[in-house]
Design a protein around this motif. Structure first.
Motif: not given
Length: 283
Positions: A72-80, A63-68
């Motif tokens: 860097n990790q667009p495949q993670r649950a929040i970014p995608r 949650y806190f790292d969602r913007e980064i």
């Protein structure tokens, strides 16, 4: 997003492998302390509380790292888009609440450790992650404390205190070596890791000195006659592997931190063997 994709995203937030690993370490702590058969309810509660807390900590970290992570990790649950930021926050809160519920049945020392760890998991990303050495130290403490938490759950710290020290310092050493391995990328991202703050080789010397101190403490369960010769025979090769890994990291950080992981595993096995022999001998 379908319900199935959302559920998959929520599961990914917890990092299931990390959850299982931490839960197993708590169980090992309870076993090393000699309380698995005498305190089965407390052991189960501690193992479940650990899994829920680790899952919650990983979720709130995302949650806190969602913007980064969008970069860097667009495949993670929040970014995608599988899980919304608000959904991740609520999910984390629910897991934390569950962890607290299970921890409430445990002795006071275990409850205190659980409380400290829950605060540390929440504070890590926002307060400690970018601070040279402190973020590494907090991660190391959290890994080592799983053994301590399991032992405290059955009311007997004993040799688990040495296991906590050895695992924590070995993890700290590995975290510093990993930062050396990622030095260029971290520098480009503007991070302030220990190798960036004090230099690559000084950071490795700090890590090595800490590991040597922990290794020197590892025979204590044998010296204090809590475990027998089998424990000593197993922990000495583990120490040798970890010390060689620290030496190797000066020339090859990738190989060093990988080898250190095997030494840590063997050290945990040594404590399990030490307790198992005591149990068989008392039967």
């Amino acid at each position: 997003m379908t319900a199935g994709e959302t559920l998959r995203g929520l599961l990914e937030l917890t990092r299931p492998v990390n959850v299982i690993a931490a839960s197993v370490l708590t169980g090992i702590g309870a076993f090393v302390a000699g309380g698995v058969t005498s305190h089965p309810v407390e052991v189960v509660a501690a193992v479940v509380a650990t899994g829920l807390a680790v899952g919650a900590g990983n979720a709130i970290n995302d949650y806190f790292d969602r913007e980064i992570d969008r970069i860097n990790q667009p495949q993670r649950a929040i970014p995608r888009g599988a899980v919304s930021p608000r959904g991740a926050l609520l999910f984390s809160a629910a897991l934390f609440a569950g962890a607290i519920g299970f921890a409430l049945v445990l002795p006071r020392l275990a409850l205190a450790i659980a409380g400290i760890n829950l605060l540390a998991l929440v504070a890590y990303t926002e307060l400690f992650k970018g601070l040279p050495g402190l973020g590494n130290a907090l991660v190391a403490y959290l890994v080592g404390s799983t053994f301590l938490f399991g032992a405290a759950a059955v009311g007997e710290i004993g040799p688990a205190a040495v296991l906590f020290l050895l695992a924590g310092v070995a993890t700290l050493t590995r975290e510093i070596i990993k930062d050396v391995e990622d030095l260029e990328g971290d520098r480009e991202e503007g991070l302030r890791t220990l190798p960036i703050a004090i230099g690559e080789r000084p950071a490795l010397w700090v890590a090595t000195a800490l590991l040597v101190a922990a290794v020197l403490a590892s025979p204590l369960p044998y010296v204090l006659e809590e475990f027998g010769a089998i424990y000593l025979a197993a922990v000495l090769p583990a120490n040798a592997i970890m010390l060689y890994a620290a030496y190797e990291s000066f020339s090859d950080p990738t190989a060093g931190q990988s080898r250190l992981k095997y030494g840590m595993f063997l050290a945990a096995v040594a404590f399990v063997l030490g307790r198992a022999v005591e149990v068989v001998g008392a039967a």
